[in-house]
Enzyme design. Structure first.
Site, PDB file in Angstrom:
ATOM      1  N   LYS A  82       3.302  -4.901   0.289  1.00 37.78           N
ATOM      2  CA  LYS A  82       2.863  -3.976   1.337  1.00 37.78           C
ATOM      3  C   LYS A  82       2.140  -4.788   2.411  1.00 37.78           C
ATOM      4  O   LYS A  82       1.402  -5.733   2.081  1.00 37.78           O
ATOM      5  CB  LYS A  82       1.916  -2.946   0.723  1.00 37.78           C
ATOM      6  CG  LYS A  82       1.459  -1.853   1.662  1.00 37.78           C
ATOM      7  CD  LYS A  82       0.579  -0.844   0.929  1.00 37.78           C
ATOM      8  CE  LYS A  82       0.229   0.360   1.758  1.00 37.78           C
ATOM      9  NZ  LYS A  82      -0.603   1.346   1.050  1.00 37.78           N
ATOM     10  N   SER A 157       1.406   5.977   1.242  1.00 38.21           N
ATOM     11  CA  SER A 157       1.612   5.163   2.412  1.00 38.21           C
ATOM     12  C   SER A 157       2.409   3.895   2.142  1.00 38.21           C
ATOM     13  O   SER A 157       2.881   3.265   3.085  1.00 38.21           O
ATOM     14  CB  SER A 157       0.255   4.777   3.000  1.00 38.21           C
ATOM     15  OG  SER A 157      -0.470   3.959   2.090  1.00 38.21           O
ATOM     16  N   SER A 181      -1.003   6.491  -2.714  1.00 35.15           N
ATOM     17  CA  SER A 181       0.024   5.669  -2.072  1.00 35.15           C
ATOM     18  C   SER A 181       0.893   4.782  -2.937  1.00 35.15           C
ATOM     19  O   SER A 181       1.837   4.194  -2.427  1.00 35.15           O
ATOM     20  CB  SER A 181      -0.608   4.820  -0.981  1.00 35.15           C
ATOM     21  OG  SER A 181      -0.999   5.656   0.056  1.00 35.15           O
TER      22      SER A 181
HETATM   23  N1  GLN Z   1      -2.296  10.061   1.630  1.00 32.27           N
HETATM   24  C1  GLN Z   1      -3.663   9.715   1.395  1.00 32.27           C
HETATM   25  C2  GLN Z   1      -4.374   9.525   2.694  1.00 32.27           C
HETATM   26  O1  GLN Z   1      -3.752   9.627   3.690  1.00 32.27           O
HETATM   27  C3  GLN Z   1      -3.773   8.490   0.539  1.00 32.27           C
HETATM   28  C4  GLN Z   1      -3.271   7.266   1.179  1.00 32.27           C
HETATM   29  C5  GLN Z   1      -3.409   6.057   0.311  1.00 32.27           C
HETATM   30  O2  GLN Z   1      -3.462   6.170  -0.914  1.00 32.27           O
HETATM   31  N2  GLN Z   1      -3.466   4.905   0.953  1.00 32.27           N
HETATM   32  O3  GLN Z   1      -5.535   9.286   2.717  1.00 32.27           O
END
Ligand code: GLN
Length: 476
Positions: A82, A157, A181
């Protein structure tokens, strides 16, 4: 050769026997990426020259010493990172244009551990900028598409890492899970994704989203592969004082052990309005399979579940606003105008909840709710060994469907965020397929129960074998 037909175990055997070389493997990885990635947009940067050089070096090592795998358990394995994993001399953007030309001078601890174990870094993957999102659509670059249906999101994400493993570009995709994510893209892309206990894997060199939530996890096609990678990346790190000096289990050794007599809890607050019937039915079928394998299932209660999202969206933006304040265009990063809408929203929200007069009303209250949620889980684990819940309330949704409605988007994580509030581990394994789309099931356990989660997931996976289903590139 076809990466979708191979596991880490298969690769080790084939490299030892000379069925194929490391170079051939890495070339296959790049040719698959070149074939599919124009449509999928999983990668932001490729590391082709360096990867091939490394593969050549490993081919020579294998020729000299077949036991090299004892020292380097991931020798030759194609891995995608990532893009918020800091990589020495490889561009690292966190999915944002603010640091679109950043070439870090060092490797994150996890990256170093992967490289030391022989993994080959194929490239850096697309993501919601800074990790803010559930669909991949908040990237400052092109949106990543789901290999099962190109009109749908792969989950975020860590969207690129999920898609890249799903279409066979790499065997392992790393991610960070602050609220969803790793588990959500795993659920939407027919993968295994584990969010470990907070502090199990070092955060050093990972561009921070919300420091008291961020957990580093991996996505793979099978449970064995996932366990194998965590054996390498987990453990204490002097550069991250929140890592815990608890022995790292040999997760792969316990796979295959029976789960007879294991108690599974179903939190009643999770099977409510808003949960798609198709998802709910798939999870119910999976529970029957687990019962057949010897587990017993009972209902439990996590009474503060209703407050989890509210607490999460106070605490996380607070930490986000603090972590992003260094990218002010003076100390680091380009012009602040370049922040995307979601990053701006979180910076404003977090600055507000941390400001004097509001701190006690919002931040402190939310911190207290966090403790209550943690306690809910602790109480549940007095009654049962693990909890099972859906990963997402819906099937993978269409690109564009939720992006203009942040609240709807936030709700995609409703079954995932509580786990991060509590700092405990959660694992996505495939529950099944509905209408041709993957449905994820999350197994949640107490702190440092990764070994147990892998054990349950492995038996379920062996019984169901959904990992053998390949993406159709529908609408491609
Ligand atoms: N979807 C969640 C957020 O937007 C978690 C994102 C993540 O785990 N990086 O905060």
């Amino acid at each position: 050769m076809d990466l979708l037909g191979l596991t880490i175990k298969d690769i080790e055997e084939s490299l030892k026997k000379g069925v194929f070389s490391c170079q051939e493997l890495v070339k296959e990885s790049f040719s698959t990426i070149k074939k599919h990635d124009k449509k999928i947009n999983a990668f932001l940067t490729l590391n082709e020259e360096q990867a091939l050089k490394q593969a050549n070096h490993y081919d020579n090592l294998i020729k000299k010493d077949k036991n090299i795998f004892d020292e380097k358990p991931l020798l030759g394995i194609p891995v995608a990172l990532k893009d918020l994993f800091t990589t020495k001399d490889i561009r690292t953007t966190a999915g944002s244009k603010i640091i679109g030309d950043y070439n870090p001078p060092f490797d994150a601890t996890v990256v170093k551990k992967l490289i030391d174990a022989g993994a080959i870094i194929i490239g850096k993957t697309n993501e919601d900028a800074w990790g803010h999102g559930s669909s991949g659509e908040n990237t400052d670059y092109e949106v990543t598409r789901n290999p099962y249906d190109l009109n749908r999101v792969p989950g975020g994400s860590s969207s690129g890492s999920g898609a890249a493993v799903a279409y066979g570009g790499v065997l392992v995709g790393t991610g960070t899970d602050t609220g969803s994510s790793v588990r959500l893209p795993a659920g939407f892309c027919n993968l295994v994704g584990l969010k470990p206990t907070y502090g199990r894997v070092s955060r050093y060199g990972i561009i921070a989203m919300a420091s008291s939530f961020d957990s580093i996890g991996h996505m793979t096609r099978t449970v064995y592969d996932n366990a194998k990678v965590l054996e390498v990346t987990a453990g204490v790190d002097p550069f991250d004082s929140t890592t815990v000096p608890i022995k790292v289990d040999q997760y792969t050794k316990k796979l295959g052990q029976s789960i007879k007599g294991m108690k599974i809890g179903l939190p009643k607050e999770y099977f409510v309005k808003g949960l798609d019937d198709k998802v709910s039915n798939s999870i119910k079928n999976s529970l029957k399979i687990l019962e057949k394998l010897g587990a017993t299932v009972k209902e439990v209660s996590l009474p503060h579940t209703d407050y989890a999202m509210a607490a999460y969206y106070i605490l996380v933006p607070s930490e986000v606003s603090s972590n992003l304040s260094r990218y002010d265009g003076i100390r680091y990063g380009g012009s602040r105008e370049m922040f995307g809408a979601e990053a701006k929203r979180r910076i404003m929200l977090g600055s507000y909840t941390l400001s004097s007069g509001y701190y006690d009303a919002y931040y402190l209250k939310a911190a207290k709710v966090r403790t209550l949620i943690k306690r809910d889980f602790e109480n549940a684990f007095k009654e049962v060994d693990v909890l099972i819940v859906p990963t997402s309330p819906t099937l993978p949704f269409k690109i564009g469907e939720k992006v203009d409605d942040p609240l709807q988007m936030y709700l995609s994580d409703i079954f995932l965020c509580p786990v991060n509030l509590a700092g405990i581990p959660g694992l996505n394994v495939q529950s099944g397929f509905v209408d041709g789309f993957p449905v994820g099931m999350q197994i949640i356990g107490p702190q440092f129960s990764e070994e147990l989660l892998y054990k349950v997931a492995y038996l379920f996976e062996q019984e169901t074998q959904y990992y053998k289903i390949r993406p159709k590139f529908k609408n491609g």
